[in-house]
Scaffold this active site. Sequence first.
Site, PDB file in Angstrom:
ATOM      1  N   ARG A   1      11.738   1.533 -11.496  1.00  0.00           N
ATOM      2  CA  ARG A   1      11.813   3.004 -11.543  1.00  0.00           C
ATOM      3  C   ARG A   1      12.939   3.508 -12.432  1.00  0.00           C
ATOM      4  O   ARG A   1      13.517   4.572 -12.171  1.00  0.00           O
ATOM      5  CB  ARG A   1      11.962   3.609 -10.132  1.00  0.00           C
TER       6      ARG A   1
ATOM      7  N   ARG B   1      13.448  10.194 -11.306  1.00  0.00           N
ATOM      8  CA  ARG B   1      14.047  11.493 -10.982  1.00  0.00           C
ATOM      9  C   ARG B   1      15.564  11.506 -10.912  1.00  0.00           C
ATOM     10  O   ARG B   1      16.167  12.579 -10.895  1.00  0.00           O
ATOM     11  CB  ARG B   1      13.465  11.996  -9.644  1.00  0.00           C
TER      12      ARG B   1
ATOM     13  N   ARG C   1       9.360  15.842 -17.142  1.00  0.00           N
ATOM     14  CA  ARG C   1       8.313  16.021 -16.134  1.00  0.00           C
ATOM     15  C   ARG C   1       7.970  17.496 -15.995  1.00  0.00           C
ATOM     16  O   ARG C   1       6.800  17.871 -15.860  1.00  0.00           O
ATOM     17  CB  ARG C   1       8.728  15.437 -14.793  1.00  0.00           C
TER      18      ARG C   1
ATOM     19  N   ASP D   1       1.403   4.621 -13.068  1.00  0.00           N
ATOM     20  CA  ASP D   1       1.492   4.400 -11.625  1.00  0.00           C
ATOM     21  C   ASP D   1       0.398   3.445 -11.174  1.00  0.00           C
ATOM     22  O   ASP D   1      -0.680   3.407 -11.789  1.00  0.00           O
ATOM     23  CB  ASP D   1       1.361   5.722 -10.860  1.00  0.00           C
TER      24      ASP D   1
ATOM     25  N   TYR E   1      -3.523   1.977   0.064  1.00  0.00           N
ATOM     26  CA  TYR E   1      -3.569   3.411  -0.260  1.00  0.00           C
ATOM     27  C   TYR E   1      -5.008   3.926  -0.295  1.00  0.00           C
ATOM     28  O   TYR E   1      -5.294   5.046   0.134  1.00  0.00           O
ATOM     29  CB  TYR E   1      -2.881   3.672  -1.612  1.00  0.00           C
TER      30      TYR E   1
HETATM   31  O1  CP3 Z   1       9.275   1.490 -12.663  1.00  0.00           O
HETATM   32  C1  CP3 Z   1       9.039   2.345 -13.548  1.00  0.00           C
HETATM   33  O2  CP3 Z   1       9.926   3.068 -14.054  1.00  0.00           O
HETATM   34  C2  CP3 Z   1       7.627   2.436 -14.094  1.00  0.00           C
HETATM   35  C3  CP3 Z   1       6.760   3.404 -13.541  1.00  0.00           C
HETATM   36  C4  CP3 Z   1       6.271   3.216 -12.105  1.00  0.00           C
HETATM   37  C5  CP3 Z   1       6.050   4.308 -11.238  1.00  0.00           C
HETATM   38  N1  CP3 Z   1       5.466   3.847 -10.108  1.00  0.00           N
HETATM   39  C6  CP3 Z   1       6.367   5.707 -11.548  1.00  0.00           C
HETATM   40  C7  CP3 Z   1       6.474   6.676 -10.445  1.00  0.00           C
HETATM   41  C8  CP3 Z   1       5.882   2.075 -11.423  1.00  0.00           C
HETATM   42  C9  CP3 Z   1       5.951   0.601 -11.854  1.00  0.00           C
HETATM   43  C10 CP3 Z   1       5.360   2.489 -10.160  1.00  0.00           C
HETATM   44  C11 CP3 Z   1       4.799   1.556  -9.174  1.00  0.00           C
HETATM   45  C12 CP3 Z   1       4.350   2.067  -7.881  1.00  0.00           C
HETATM   46  N2  CP3 Z   1       3.773   3.275  -7.589  1.00  0.00           N
HETATM   47  C13 CP3 Z   1       4.373   1.314  -6.685  1.00  0.00           C
HETATM   48  C14 CP3 Z   1       4.831  -0.124  -6.557  1.00  0.00           C
HETATM   49  C15 CP3 Z   1       6.307  -0.235  -6.584  1.00  0.00           C
HETATM   50  C16 CP3 Z   1       7.005   0.317  -5.362  1.00  0.00           C
HETATM   51  O3  CP3 Z   1       7.696   1.337  -5.526  1.00  0.00           O
HETATM   52  O4  CP3 Z   1       6.854  -0.268  -4.292  1.00  0.00           O
HETATM   53  C17 CP3 Z   1       3.846   2.118  -5.660  1.00  0.00           C
HETATM   54  C18 CP3 Z   1       3.704   1.736  -4.199  1.00  0.00           C
HETATM   55  C19 CP3 Z   1       3.452   3.354  -6.254  1.00  0.00           C
HETATM   56  C20 CP3 Z   1       2.784   4.506  -5.595  1.00  0.00           C
HETATM   57  C21 CP3 Z   1       3.617   5.712  -5.638  1.00  0.00           C
HETATM   58  N3  CP3 Z   1       3.905   6.436  -6.785  1.00  0.00           N
HETATM   59  C22 CP3 Z   1       4.235   6.372  -4.551  1.00  0.00           C
HETATM   60  C23 CP3 Z   1       4.181   5.906  -3.113  1.00  0.00           C
HETATM   61  C24 CP3 Z   1       4.901   7.480  -5.064  1.00  0.00           C
HETATM   62  C25 CP3 Z   1       5.616   8.549  -4.289  1.00  0.00           C
HETATM   63  C26 CP3 Z   1       6.944   8.102  -3.820  1.00  0.00           C
HETATM   64  C27 CP3 Z   1       8.003   8.456  -4.801  1.00  0.00           C
HETATM   65  O5  CP3 Z   1       8.819   7.590  -5.142  1.00  0.00           O
HETATM   66  O6  CP3 Z   1       8.022   9.618  -5.199  1.00  0.00           O
HETATM   67  C28 CP3 Z   1       4.725   7.477  -6.486  1.00  0.00           C
HETATM   68  C29 CP3 Z   1       5.273   8.456  -7.451  1.00  0.00           C
HETATM   69  C30 CP3 Z   1       6.003   7.914  -8.626  1.00  0.00           C
HETATM   70  N4  CP3 Z   1       5.606   6.846  -9.376  1.00  0.00           N
HETATM   71  C31 CP3 Z   1       7.177   8.479  -9.218  1.00  0.00           C
HETATM   72  C32 CP3 Z   1       7.461   7.713 -10.359  1.00  0.00           C
HETATM   73  C33 CP3 Z   1       8.577   7.944 -11.353  1.00  0.00           C
HETATM   74  C34 CP3 Z   1       7.886   9.716  -8.742  1.00  0.00           C
HETATM   75  C35 CP3 Z   1       7.025  10.877  -9.132  1.00  0.00           C
HETATM   76  C36 CP3 Z   1       7.775  12.104  -9.529  1.00  0.00           C
HETATM   77  O7  CP3 Z   1       8.298  12.162 -10.660  1.00  0.00           O
HETATM   78  O8  CP3 Z   1       7.767  13.015  -8.719  1.00  0.00           O
END
Ligand code: CP3
Length: 344
Positions: free
Chosen positions: A25, A29, A38, A75, A152
Site C-alpha cells: 500500500r 491515503r 484520488r 485492487d 469477498y
Molecule cells: O499496495 C499497493 O500500493 C498497490 C495497490 C493495492 C490496493 N489494494 C489499493 C487499495 C493492492 C495490492 C491492494 C490489495 C488488496 N485489496 C487486498 C490484499 C492485500 C491486503 O490488504 O490484505 C485486499 C484484501 C483488497 C481489498 C480492499 N481494497 C479492501 C478491503 C479495501 C478497503 C480497505 C481500505 O484499506 O480502505 C480496499 C481499498 C483500497 N485498495 C485502497 C487502496 C489504496 C484504499 C482506497 C481509498 O483510496 O480510499
Amino acid sequence: MAEKKKLLRALAGKVQDVPPIWMMRQAGRYLPEYRATRAQAGDFLSLCYNPELAAEVTLQPIRRYGFDAAILFADILLVPQALGADLWFVAGEGPRLSTISRQAEFDLLNPASEIHDTLSPIYETVRILARELPPETTLIGFAGAPWTVATYMIAGRGTPDQGPAHALRQENTALFEALLDRITFATIEYLSAQIDAGVEVVKIFDSWAGSLKGEAFRKYSVEPCRIITKAIKERYPGIPVIGFPREAGEGYVGFAQATGVDCVALDNSVSPVWAAKHVQVDGCVQGNLASSHMVTGGQALVNETRAIVEAFSNGPHIFNLGHGITPDADPDNVQLMIDTVRGR
Ligand code: CP3
C-alpha cells in the site's frame, strides 16, 4: 548474470548487504499527493480505471522515497468485477459486492477468458509504468488469491472471520470449488496480461489464508497458488512469483516448495528469527515490520527494523511491512525505516 535490479537479484536468491525495500500500500491515503490525485479522479475505482492517474499514484512513492519496487495501482476486487459481480466502495467502510451463494448467481458470471475488456485500462497503466519507471525500479503486478477473492464474492464485503465463505464451503462444496476454479483461471489470465504489458514480478495476495486450517489450507490456499504459479511459469519461465499466505503461521513452512513460488511474504505475527530458520531455508522471504511502526515511529521502529534486517541477513530478503501501511501513518516514519534499512 549481472542483474541490475536489487529486487530481482533477491528473487533470484542472491544475498545482499542491504536488502531491497518496498511497502505494501505504498501508494495510499497516508500520502497527501495520493489524496489529491484520488480527489481528481473522483473516487477509488475511477482512479483504478484511469491509466494516467493510476500510473501517477504508482510513481508518487517512488519519487518521494526511491523504493526498489513499484506495485501496480489497482485492487484485487477488480477480478470479481470483471467476472460480472457488482462492486462499489462505501466511504469509511470498505468494499461491497453482489453476493454469490447459489448456483443461479454463479451461472451468471462471465467465463475466465472474458475478463479483459473490463481490465484493459489496468494493462494500459502497466504499459505507462514500464516506460516511466526509473531503470533500477522493479514493477510488480498482483492479484488476489482465489480463497481471499472468494471470501469477498460470497459475503459481498469484508468479514472478520470469513464466516459466509466457510459456511458455503461446508454446505455446498461443489459450488464453492467451482467458484474457486473460476477465480483461479481468471487470475492466470489477468496475471498473464499484466506480464504481457510489462510487469516483471507477480504477487499473489492470500490475505485471509490464516482462517484456513490443516487440509482446508492445503486445498484452498496452497493448491490454487500452486496451479497459478505453475501456469505462469509455463507461459513465462523467467517471471518470479511472490506468495503471501497472510497469517498462515506454521503454514508458511514448506509453502515455497509446495507452491513453486520464488518468495514467501511474511506478516508480522511470525518472528523473523523463527522465519529465517523455518521459511528462508527454502529461498527468498519478504517482510515483516509491523505497519503500526509507521504510525508510532521513534527508536522502537529503528530497533525492530534493524532486528529484521539482521535476522534475515544470511539469506535472500526483501524488506517490507507485514501488511499494508495505514492511512494514519506518518510519511516521515517511512523515511526513517528506509534510512535504517539502507544504513544512513
Ligand atoms: O499496495 C499497493 O500500493 C498497490 C495497490 C493495492 C490496493 N489494494 C489499493 C487499495 C493492492 C495490492 C491492494 C490489495 C488488496 N485489496 C487486498 C490484499 C492485500 C491486503 O490488504 O490484505 C485486499 C484484501 C483488497 C481489498 C480492499 N481494497 C479492501 C478491503 C479495501 C478497503 C480497505 C481500505 O484499506 O480502505 C480496499 C481499498 C483500497 N485498495 C485502497 C487502496 C489504496 C484504499 C482506497 C481509498 O483510496 O480510499
